[in-house]
Design a protein around this motif. Structure first.
Motif, PDB file in Angstrom:
ATOM      1  N   ASP A 188     -29.461  95.155  51.692  1.00  0.00           N
ATOM      2  CA  ASP A 188     -29.023  93.752  51.720  1.00  0.00           C
ATOM      3  C   ASP A 188     -30.182  92.756  51.812  1.00  0.00           C
ATOM      4  O   ASP A 188     -29.963  91.569  52.103  1.00  0.00           O
ATOM      5  N   ALA A 189     -31.413  93.223  51.577  1.00  0.00           N
ATOM      6  CA  ALA A 189     -32.544  92.300  51.608  1.00  0.00           C
ATOM      7  C   ALA A 189     -32.447  91.328  50.435  1.00  0.00           C
ATOM      8  O   ALA A 189     -32.368  91.752  49.280  1.00  0.00           O
ATOM      9  N   PRO A 190     -32.444  90.006  50.710  1.00  0.00           N
ATOM     10  CA  PRO A 190     -32.285  89.034  49.609  1.00  0.00           C
ATOM     11  C   PRO A 190     -33.531  88.942  48.752  1.00  0.00           C
ATOM     12  O   PRO A 190     -34.660  89.015  49.239  1.00  0.00           O
ATOM     13  N   LEU A 191     -33.321  88.795  47.453  1.00  0.00           N
ATOM     14  CA  LEU A 191     -34.411  88.612  46.508  1.00  0.00           C
ATOM     15  C   LEU A 191     -34.432  87.192  45.955  1.00  0.00           C
ATOM     16  O   LEU A 191     -35.491  86.570  45.877  1.00  0.00           O
ATOM     17  N   TRP A 192     -33.272  86.694  45.531  1.00  0.00           N
ATOM     18  CA  TRP A 192     -33.153  85.335  45.017  1.00  0.00           C
ATOM     19  C   TRP A 192     -31.913  84.689  45.610  1.00  0.00           C
ATOM     20  O   TRP A 192     -30.954  85.372  45.995  1.00  0.00           O
ATOM     21  N   ARG A 193     -31.975  83.396  45.655  1.00  0.00           N
ATOM     22  CA  ARG A 193     -30.807  82.629  46.113  1.00  0.00           C
ATOM     23  C   ARG A 193     -30.566  81.516  45.092  1.00  0.00           C
ATOM     24  O   ARG A 193     -31.455  80.682  44.861  1.00  0.00           O
ATOM     25  N   ILE A 194     -29.394  81.542  44.488  1.00  0.00           N
ATOM     26  CA  ILE A 194     -29.057  80.532  43.486  1.00  0.00           C
ATOM     27  C   ILE A 194     -27.701  79.938  43.809  1.00  0.00           C
ATOM     28  O   ILE A 194     -26.937  80.498  44.623  1.00  0.00           O
ATOM     29  N   GLY A 195     -27.404  78.825  43.202  1.00  0.00           N
ATOM     30  CA  GLY A 195     -26.093  78.237  43.386  1.00  0.00           C
ATOM     31  C   GLY A 195     -25.007  79.135  42.825  1.00  0.00           C
ATOM     32  O   GLY A 195     -25.128  79.651  41.714  1.00  0.00           O
ATOM     33  N   ALA A 196     -23.952  79.328  43.609  1.00  0.00           N
ATOM     34  CA  ALA A 196     -22.886  80.224  43.175  1.00  0.00           C
ATOM     35  C   ALA A 196     -22.241  79.734  41.880  1.00  0.00           C
ATOM     36  O   ALA A 196     -21.803  80.538  41.052  1.00  0.00           O
ATOM     37  N   ALA A 197     -22.184  78.412  41.702  1.00  0.00           N
ATOM     38  CA  ALA A 197     -21.578  77.874  40.487  1.00  0.00           C
ATOM     39  C   ALA A 197     -22.351  78.322  39.240  1.00  0.00           C
ATOM     40  O   ALA A 197     -21.753  78.586  38.187  1.00  0.00           O
ATOM     41  N   TRP A 198     -23.693  78.388  39.382  1.00  0.00           N
ATOM     42  CA  TRP A 198     -24.486  78.875  38.258  1.00  0.00           C
ATOM     43  C   TRP A 198     -24.162  80.334  37.954  1.00  0.00           C
ATOM     44  O   TRP A 198     -24.107  80.743  36.788  1.00  0.00           O
ATOM     45  N   GLY A 199     -23.948  81.123  38.988  1.00  0.00           N
ATOM     46  CA  GLY A 199     -23.573  82.529  38.784  1.00  0.00           C
ATOM     47  C   GLY A 199     -22.220  82.661  38.107  1.00  0.00           C
ATOM     48  O   GLY A 199     -22.040  83.500  37.222  1.00  0.00           O
ATOM     49  N   VAL A 200     -21.267  81.819  38.534  1.00  0.00           N
ATOM     50  CA  VAL A 200     -19.949  81.838  37.892  1.00  0.00           C
ATOM     51  C   VAL A 200     -20.065  81.483  36.419  1.00  0.00           C
ATOM     52  O   VAL A 200     -19.471  82.135  35.548  1.00  0.00           O
ATOM     53  N   ALA A 201     -20.861  80.453  36.123  1.00  0.00           N
ATOM     54  CA  ALA A 201     -21.032  80.033  34.731  1.00  0.00           C
ATOM     55  C   ALA A 201     -21.719  81.115  33.903  1.00  0.00           C
ATOM     56  O   ALA A 201     -21.306  81.407  32.765  1.00  0.00           O
ATOM     57  N   ALA A 202     -22.771  81.736  34.479  1.00  0.00           N
ATOM     58  CA  ALA A 202     -23.481  82.782  33.745  1.00  0.00           C
ATOM     59  C   ALA A 202     -22.583  83.996  33.514  1.00  0.00           C
ATOM     60  O   ALA A 202     -22.559  84.570  32.412  1.00  0.00           O
ATOM     61  N   GLY A 203     -21.842  84.386  34.546  1.00  0.00           N
ATOM     62  CA  GLY A 203     -20.949  85.532  34.402  1.00  0.00           C
ATOM     63  C   GLY A 203     -19.857  85.286  33.384  1.00  0.00           C
ATOM     64  O   GLY A 203     -19.564  86.147  32.537  1.00  0.00           O
ATOM     65  N   ALA A 204     -19.249  84.105  33.449  1.00  0.00           N
ATOM     66  CA  ALA A 204     -18.200  83.775  32.480  1.00  0.00           C
ATOM     67  C   ALA A 204     -18.761  83.717  31.065  1.00  0.00           C
ATOM     68  O   ALA A 204     -18.117  84.158  30.098  1.00  0.00           O
ATOM     69  N   GLY A 205     -19.994  83.187  30.932  1.00  0.00           N
ATOM     70  CA  GLY A 205     -20.615  83.118  29.613  1.00  0.00           C
ATOM     71  C   GLY A 205     -20.880  84.497  29.038  1.00  0.00           C
ATOM     72  O   GLY A 205     -20.622  84.740  27.847  1.00  0.00           O
ATOM     73  N   LEU A 206     -21.405  85.404  29.866  1.00  0.00           N
ATOM     74  CA  LEU A 206     -21.670  86.759  29.383  1.00  0.00           C
ATOM     75  C   LEU A 206     -20.361  87.478  29.032  1.00  0.00           C
ATOM     76  O   LEU A 206     -20.290  88.205  28.031  1.00  0.00           O
ATOM     77  N   LEU A 207     -19.348  87.273  29.846  1.00  0.00           N
ATOM     78  CA  LEU A 207     -18.063  87.909  29.583  1.00  0.00           C
ATOM     79  C   LEU A 207     -17.493  87.434  28.245  1.00  0.00           C
ATOM     80  O   LEU A 207     -17.029  88.244  27.418  1.00  0.00           O
ATOM     81  N   ALA A 208     -17.543  86.127  28.025  1.00  0.00           N
ATOM     82  CA  ALA A 208     -17.040  85.575  26.762  1.00  0.00           C
ATOM     83  C   ALA A 208     -17.897  86.022  25.579  1.00  0.00           C
ATOM     84  O   ALA A 208     -17.377  86.354  24.497  1.00  0.00           O
ATOM     85  N   ALA A 209     -19.233  86.057  25.773  1.00  0.00           N
ATOM     86  CA  ALA A 209     -20.118  86.477  24.688  1.00  0.00           C
ATOM     87  C   ALA A 209     -19.881  87.934  24.311  1.00  0.00           C
ATOM     88  O   ALA A 209     -19.869  88.294  23.118  1.00  0.00           O
ATOM     89  N   GLY A 210     -19.700  88.797  25.312  1.00  0.00           N
ATOM     90  CA  GLY A 210     -19.437  90.206  25.024  1.00  0.00           C
ATOM     91  C   GLY A 210     -18.125  90.395  24.287  1.00  0.00           C
ATOM     92  O   GLY A 210     -18.034  91.209  23.355  1.00  0.00           O
ATOM     93  N   ALA A 211     -17.088  89.660  24.695  1.00  0.00           N
ATOM     94  CA  ALA A 211     -15.802  89.757  24.007  1.00  0.00           C
ATOM     95  C   ALA A 211     -15.911  89.255  22.569  1.00  0.00           C
ATOM     96  O   ALA A 211     -15.353  89.854  21.637  1.00  0.00           O
ATOM     97  N   ALA A 212     -16.652  88.154  22.377  1.00  0.00           N
ATOM     98  CA  ALA A 212     -16.835  87.620  21.022  1.00  0.00           C
ATOM     99  C   ALA A 212     -17.640  88.597  20.163  1.00  0.00           C
ATOM    100  O   ALA A 212     -17.347  88.769  18.965  1.00  0.00           O
TER     101      ALA A 212
END
Length: 273
Positions: free
Chosen positions: A182-206
């Motif tokens: 559980d040692a942290p490496l990076w800390r980013i805004g969760a909203a950015w993670g949601v956007a990146a995850g949704a983008g990758l999910l949509a890109a993979g489906a496309a």
């Protein structure tokens, strides 16, 4: 003796083998087609080979086991050309859209909880270790694809148990990595993670949909050299031969599973706040 030709009053469903070779014993034809599929022979060549067997059995009234022997042995003895797209590189290429969707699913599921609570997303060593475990698991599937498929189709119960044990082991390793590393490496805004995850999910489906449109994502169909086959009367056969089913499987299964995970996360968040 050969199998009888299907009559109009025969209520049993028209399987692919019965449509291609009504005079050939059904079990023999199924083993023959399956072995050629596992060898990587193209669908049109499989159809031509089974049609030759059908022609012999229809003309001679001799059963396929008597005329050709064991179906698996005979299929291997034909030494038919193998489709080049069955190489490991081609398999990895075919799995790439799925891998992108899985990456999107992981990132979205990691980010959704922190986004609901208003906190940041902490990328830990465990997250990276879990991603590596998942990548190695996919590589293992590619490496043992041929013997795994043979085990699955010939011993489904044993294969199902081994698959369940493998999934439990992979999932357990990912969960253990998240809990212990559980040692942290990076800390980013969760909203950015949601956007990146949704983008990758949509890109993979496309990407998967584009492959299907280009005929790279569909299984090579088995065809007859004598012309179009009669339509399947089996619900399972009609489903598996439907382009819509292939499209749905390739583009919607992982997004649907991701929505289920997010719904579960939302429900847990609602009960704890």
């Amino acid at each position: 003796m050969s199998s009888p030709v299907e009559s109009p009053k025969d209520p049993s469903p028209l399987t692919l083998e019965r449509r291609l070779a009504p005079h050939v014993d059904g079990a023999w034809a199924e083993d023959f087609v399956l072995e050629l599929r596992l060898l990587g022979v193209a669908g049109d060549r499989i159809g031509a080979a089974l049609t030759e067997v059908e022609s012999h059995c229809a003309d001679s009234s001799e059963g396929a086991p008597d005329a050709f022997g064991d179906a698996v042995t005979y299929a291997r003895s034909l030494d038919l050309p193998v489709d080049d797209d069955e190489s490991p590189r081609a398999v990895l290429r075919a799995l790439a859209p799925t891998a992108v969707q899985l990456a999107g699913m992981f990132i979205l599921s990691w980010s959704f909880g922190p986004a609901l609570s208003g906190g940041p997303l902490e990328i830990t060593v465990g997250h990276l270790a879990g991603a590596i475990v998942a990548a190695l698991a996919i590589a293992m599937v590619v490496r043992v694809a041929d013997p795994a498929l043979r085990l699955l189709v010939r011993h489904p119960v044993r294969a199902g148990f081994l698959l369940w044990a493998w999934l439990v082991a992979v999932t357990g390793a990912c969960v253990a990595a998240l809990l212990l590393l559980d040692a942290p490496l990076w800390r980013i805004g969760a909203a950015w993670g949601v956007a990146a995850g949704a983008g990758l999910l949509a890109a993979g489906a496309a990407w998967a949909y584009a492959d299907i449109r280009a005929d790279r994502g569909l299984a090579d169909p088995i065809t007859s050299p004598l012309g179009p086959l009669p339509p399947s009367t089996s619900r399972r056969g009609r489903l598996l031969e439907s382009p819509a089913f292939a499209t749905l499987t390739a583009t919607a299964v992982i997004p649907a599973g991701t929505l289920g995970l997010l719904a579960l996360t939302l429900a847990l968040h609602a009960t704890t706040t």
